[in-house]
Design a protein around this motif. Sequence first.
Motif, short mmCIF file in Angstrom:
data_model
loop_
_atom_site.label_atom_id
_atom_site.label_comp_id
_atom_site.label_asym_id
_atom_site.label_seq_id
_atom_site.Cartn_x
_atom_site.Cartn_y
_atom_site.Cartn_z
N ASP B 11 41.74 46.47 39.73
CA ASP B 11 42.58 47.09 40.78
C ASP B 11 44.03 47.27 40.36
O ASP B 11 44.95 46.94 41.11
CB ASP B 11 42.55 46.22 42.05
CG ASP B 11 41.25 46.41 42.79
OD1 ASP B 11 40.71 47.53 42.72
OD2 ASP B 11 40.77 45.42 43.39
N TYR B 13 47.48 48.82 39.79
CA TYR B 13 48.32 49.90 40.32
C TYR B 13 49.68 49.86 39.67
O TYR B 13 50.20 48.79 39.35
CB TYR B 13 48.53 49.74 41.83
CG TYR B 13 47.39 50.27 42.66
CD1 TYR B 13 47.43 51.58 43.13
CD2 TYR B 13 46.31 49.47 42.98
CE1 TYR B 13 46.38 52.06 43.90
CE2 TYR B 13 45.27 49.95 43.75
CZ TYR B 13 45.32 51.26 44.20
OH TYR B 13 44.30 51.73 44.96
N ARG B 14 50.24 51.01 39.50
CA ARG B 14 51.64 51.06 39.09
C ARG B 14 52.30 52.20 39.83
O ARG B 14 51.88 53.36 39.71
CB ARG B 14 51.75 51.29 37.58
CG ARG B 14 53.13 51.61 37.09
CD ARG B 14 54.00 50.40 37.01
NE ARG B 14 55.40 50.80 37.14
CZ ARG B 14 56.42 49.98 36.96
NH1 ARG B 14 56.21 48.72 36.65
NH2 ARG B 14 57.65 50.38 37.10
N THR B 15 53.33 51.88 40.59
CA THR B 15 54.04 52.93 41.31
C THR B 15 55.49 52.95 40.87
O THR B 15 56.08 51.92 40.54
CB THR B 15 54.01 52.70 42.83
OG1 THR B 15 54.48 51.38 43.07
CG2 THR B 15 52.61 52.83 43.37
N THR B 30 52.60 57.28 42.10
CA THR B 30 51.64 56.30 41.61
C THR B 30 51.07 56.80 40.30
O THR B 30 50.35 57.79 40.25
CB THR B 30 50.52 56.09 42.63
OG1 THR B 30 51.13 55.89 43.90
CG2 THR B 30 49.69 54.88 42.28
N LYS B 33 46.27 54.34 39.48
CA LYS B 33 45.73 54.04 40.81
C LYS B 33 44.44 53.27 40.71
O LYS B 33 43.38 53.84 40.46
CB LYS B 33 45.45 55.35 41.55
CG LYS B 33 46.65 56.25 41.72
CD LYS B 33 46.21 57.57 42.33
CE LYS B 33 47.33 58.60 42.22
NZ LYS B 33 46.88 59.96 42.41
N GLY B 34 44.53 51.98 40.90
CA GLY B 34 43.33 51.18 41.04
C GLY B 34 42.37 51.25 39.87
O GLY B 34 41.22 51.62 40.03
N GLN B 68 53.00 45.34 36.29
CA GLN B 68 52.17 46.13 37.21
C GLN B 68 52.70 45.97 38.63
O GLN B 68 53.35 44.98 38.95
CB GLN B 68 50.70 45.70 37.13
CG GLN B 68 50.42 44.30 37.66
CD GLN B 68 50.39 43.27 36.55
OE1 GLN B 68 51.20 43.33 35.65
NE2 GLN B 68 49.46 42.32 36.64
N SER B 69 52.41 46.96 39.46
CA SER B 69 52.84 46.87 40.86
C SER B 69 51.89 45.96 41.63
O SER B 69 52.30 45.17 42.47
CB SER B 69 52.87 48.25 41.50
OG SER B 69 53.71 49.09 40.77
N GLY B 232 45.93 59.37 37.07
CA GLY B 232 46.07 57.96 37.39
C GLY B 232 44.78 57.27 37.79
O GLY B 232 44.77 56.07 38.00
N GLU B 233 43.70 58.03 37.93
CA GLU B 233 42.45 57.41 38.34
C GLU B 233 41.42 57.49 37.22
O GLU B 233 41.45 58.42 36.41
CB GLU B 233 41.89 58.12 39.57
CG GLU B 233 42.56 57.68 40.84
CD GLU B 233 42.11 58.53 42.00
OE1 GLU B 233 41.25 58.06 42.76
OE2 GLU B 233 42.62 59.65 42.15
#
Lengths: 308, 277
Positions: B11, B13-15, B30, B33-34, B68-69, B232-233
């Motif tokens: 999971d 995430y980085r925003t 983002t 994403k996950g 990481q976020s 991002g996915e």
Amino acid sequence: MTNSSPAPVSTAKLEAESRSATKAQLIEFWYYFSQNKGAVIGLVVFMALVIMAVFAPLIAPHDPTFQYRDSFLVPPAWEDGGKATFLLGTDAVGRDILSRLIYGAQFSLFIGVVVVSIALVGGIVIGLVAGYMRGSVDTFIMRLMDIILAFPSLLLALVLVAILGPGLMNAMIAIAIVLQPHFVRLTRAAVMAERGRDYVVAARVAGAGHMRLMFKTILPNCLAPLIVQATLSFSNAILDAAALGFLGMGAQPPTPEWGTMLAEAREFILRAWWVVTFPGLAILVTVLAINLVGDGLRDALDPKLKRS
Amino acid sequence: MSQQPILKVRDLYRTYEIKGGLFRPASTLTAVKGVNFDVERGTTLAVVGESGCGKSTLARMLTMIDAQSSGTIEVDGLPIDISKTGISKDMRQKVQIVFQNPYGSLNPRQKIGHVLEEPLLLNTNMPAAERRDLALDMLQKVGLQPEHYGRYPHMFSGGQRQRIAIARAIMMKPKLLVLDEPVSALDLSVQAQILNLLKDLQDEMGLTYVFISHDLSVVRYLADKVMVMYFGEVVEYGTRDEVFGNPQHSYTKTLFAATPNADVESIRKRIAAKNAA
């Protein structure tokens, strides 16, 4: 590639190889520097000045502060009424101008070295911190530097000397403070350009701390413009010190500082041209030589200008 | 080859916050994403995707350059979250990175020997002589000469520099090596040499690679597993043969189809498709 046992390599051979790599860099540097004829001439003149300053007691024909009571304002040797023993004449109190100029070189170079060292070290540290940390620290430092830069430089130096009291040392500190912002801005700009580069990130991944990153990784790559700026500031410092001396705020008489000599000679400009001309020429030649060297250094060090 | 995962990502995430300007409001972007994946010891995971799809952001998080976020990264059982715990020497020794551009990743003022010794100097208490021996050893391992020890980076070609960069990365014997497009700046014959070197090193030292690339032929050569990223996915994740043989997601299909094709028939088809649209 699969054999893991290293062939025995002698330490001496490795060191010789390492030295030759260093030498190759120096040779390349000298090649680009010597392409610029003016810079080489400047370097020769500057070296002559350094030798003159170091061996002043041996070269100078007279004591720079001794007053020959029988020879006030004697013109240079080749003029009517000149004396062979006073090659460039004497000043209003009978001191030999040539000897004073030779000793004056000591002061000028000393001023240059001290001022540039203070300004450079301070500028590099402050600039590195500003460029590396960014954020509010950066803003604070740069606004402070902007304030210093907003003053006319000589005026600010005068004010500082007025606060600190006249004298050569205080004048040097004042000039260093005035020149400092230029180094700060230059360092900061160079650091900001370098800090995002991959090799800096790689050093960080390898575990380098902030201090090591700043001083061992980033700083050596920012030195080229700083060296150029340092040489140009060197001449600036000599000029400013002469100006302060001329205004009576720098070196105090009877110090044979070139600017102070000019100040003392002010009232004889019309009667005895040599008293003003020679110190003025000395300043001019020195500053010109150093600026030429600075130009050559820029050619040799700045990769953007380098013809690859 | 044991099948226990050396890298576990869950999971992730980085925003990025985008500061609002005068005329536009602040927003967030983002980049990753996950993302979920595992990499087994001694294998290679290839991460494929177009520019700006978050590949490099992922690499920077795995190598502890950026935090990481949210989400977890676990390398060899060690959880990594540098915004909370900081970075210990232990963590450093587990992950290293090789950058894309060999001309920018070596300090121009640092001799090769010092480049290689720096990680040891910073992370161990090894005496200087021992460090030097290790560096010389490593030079040979990546196909360079001991004489290169005292030279500066500008005296080397791009391929040689990339060998140096690889040598630096594996000096600490990391568990995981992140390769951020390590061959895309090199010409083809040198690419092959570097890829072979990477393969040899993997066999010899049991390294685990996360190989980021946009070059599918390189990926096909090196990867055990392939992960395709798109904005991002992760849109496709499986073994190399699964992904190459039977791509599921439309983007993956487009990606494979995007390999340049210069025969007349395919050009005609492309023009026809363009005219129809």
